[in-house]
Design a protein around this motif. Structure first.
Motif, mmCIF file in Angstrom:
data_model
loop_
_atom_site.group_PDB
_atom_site.id
_atom_site.type_symbol
_atom_site.label_atom_id
_atom_site.label_comp_id
_atom_site.label_asym_id
_atom_site.label_seq_id
_atom_site.Cartn_x
_atom_site.Cartn_y
_atom_site.Cartn_z
ATOM 1 N N SER A 33 0.833 -1.197 0.000
ATOM 2 C CA SER A 33 0.000 0.000 0.000
ATOM 3 C C SER A 33 0.871 1.251 0.000
ATOM 4 C CB SER A 33 -0.900 0.002 1.241
ATOM 5 O OG SER A 33 -1.452 1.277 1.456
ATOM 6 N N LYS A 52 -2.013 6.070 10.661
ATOM 7 C CA LYS A 52 -1.928 5.801 9.225
ATOM 8 C C LYS A 52 -2.358 7.029 8.445
ATOM 9 C CE LYS A 52 -3.270 2.138 5.986
ATOM 10 N NZ LYS A 52 -3.975 0.842 5.867
ATOM 11 N N GLY A 196 -2.804 -9.426 4.425
ATOM 12 C CA GLY A 196 -3.534 -8.726 5.474
ATOM 13 C C GLY A 196 -3.845 -9.554 6.696
ATOM 14 N N ASP A 209 -5.517 -3.767 7.107
ATOM 15 C CA ASP A 209 -5.164 -3.078 5.854
ATOM 16 C C ASP A 209 -6.337 -3.056 4.875
ATOM 17 O OD1 ASP A 209 -2.629 -2.688 6.883
ATOM 18 O OD2 ASP A 209 -1.805 -4.473 5.921
#
Length: 293
Positions: A33, A52, A196, A209
Motif C-alpha cells: 500500500s 496511518k 492482510g 489493511d
C-alpha cells in the motif's frame, strides 16, 4: 541524517491530542500500500496503536468508510478498530493487532489448513457486510473493466518477455473478463488477503489493511492466493472455501483465471524484484498449461 521514524509536528500534535503523550514511535516498512503507517505507544498505559496517513483524499474516504461500515461485521479482535480520523491530515488512528503476519508464522500443514478455514469464514463475513448501492454496483463493474482495459498497457510494457501467442492469450483473458456479467458482488478487502492476515494463536486470524476495500466481484479477493499459495498447496484452497461456506461458481472460476492472468502480466511489467517477475512467469505458464496454450 533524516530520522526514519520522523513524524511531522502537526500530525503528532493531533495524535497526542487524541491519545495522550506518546512514548514510542516507529514507522513501519513500506508494504504493497502507498499509505504511511507508524506504530505508536501511549505513555499512560502502553496501549499500542497504528497511525496511518492515506495517499489521497479518495483513499482516505474509502478506508474510513470500510472501518465504519463494513469492518465492524468481523467482530471484536478480528480487525483493527477505528479510534479517530482527521480529514485535514488524511490520517486515522487504529488499534494495533497482536501477533505476526500469517506469511511469517511457522505453522504445521495441519495448523495452516485450520487457519485458512477460519480465514475463509472471516472473509465471508466481510464480503457479506452491507449491500451495494446502485452507484456501488456501477463502480464495481467499472473496476473490473479497468482491470481488463489495463491488460494491453501492461502487455506493451512487458515487451518481448511475452511471445505473440502469450500476448494473444492475455488479451483473450481480458476480453473474456469483460463479458462475465453474473459475478457475485461483496465488500472485498482488495489488498491481498494473505498479506492482510495476522496470527496470534487465537480462535481465528485477524484481518487488517483495508485501504483498497470496496464493493467488487468477490473473486477479486482470491487472486493473490490463487496466484501463489493455493497453486502450490491446493489443500489450503479447499480449507479456505470450506470456511467461506461455498465453492466458486463456474463464472467466478473463469473470472479468477482471467484476473490471475492479468495480475501476472502486471507483475511482469511492474515487478520490483526478479522474484516478483519469476512468480509472475510461473503463474502465467501454469495458466497456459491449464488451457493448452
Amino acid at each position: 541524517m533524516t530520522d526514519p521514524n520522523f513524524l511531522a509536528s502537526p500530525l503528532r500534535s493531533w495524535a497526542e491530542k487524541t491519545l495522550g503523550p506518546l512514548t514510542g514511535l516507529r514507522r513501519l516498512p513500506p508494504g504493497s500500500s502507498p499509505a504511511a503507517v507508524w506504530h505508536v505507544v501511549r505513555g499512560s498505559d502502553d496501549a499500542r496503536f497504528q497511525l496511518k496517513t492515506a495517499p489521497s483524499p479518495r483513499a482516505f474516504t474509502r478506508e474510513t468508510f470500510a472501518y465504519r461500515h463494513a469492518v465492524p461485521a468481523l467482530g471484536p479482535g478480528n480487525a483493527p478498530r477505528l479510534v479517530a480520523t482527521s480529514a485535514r491530515h488524511l490520517a486515522m488512528i487504529l488499534t494495533a493487532l497482536p501477533g505476526t503476519p500469517l506469511s511469517q508464522a511457522r505453522l504445521t500443514e495441519a495448523a495452516l489448513q485450520t487457519v485458512h478455514r477460519r480465514a475463509g469464514t472471516l472473509v465471508a463475513e466481510l464480503h457479506q457486510a452491507g449491500r451495494p448501492t446502485p452507484a456501488a454496483r456501477r463502480e464495481a463493474s467499472a473496476f473490473v473493466s479497468r482491470l481488463a482495459d489495463a491488460a494491453a498497457h501492461h502487455a506493451d510494457a512487458v515487451g518481448d518477455q511475452l511471445s505473440l501467442t502469450e500476448r494473444k492469450f492475455v488479451m483473450a483473458l481480458a476480453d473474456h473478463l469483460r463479458v462475465l456479467d453474473r459475478l457475485p458482488l461483496g465488500f472485498i478487502h482488495g489488498g491481498g488477503i494473505e498479506a492482510g492476515l495476522r496470527w496470534s494463536g487465537a480462535a481465528r486470524p485477524a484481518l487488517q489493511d483495508f485501504d483498497r476495500a470496496r464493493f467488487a466481484p468477490v473473486a477479486v479477493d482470491f487472486v493473490h492466493l490463487a496466484y501463489g499459495l493455493w497453486a502450490e498447496r491446493p489443500l489450503l484452497r479447499t480449507a479456505f472455501f470450506d470456511g467461506y461456506g461455498r465453492a466458486l461458481g463456474a463464472e467466478e472460476q473463469q473470472a479468477l483465471r482471467c484476473l490471475t492472468g492479468l495480475h501476472a502480466v502486471r507483475s511482469l511489467a511492474e515487478g520490483l524484484t526478479c522474484g516478483d517477475r519469476a512468480a509472475a512467469r510461473t503463474a502465467l505458464d501454469r495458466l497456459k498449461s491449464e488451457v493448452g496454450v
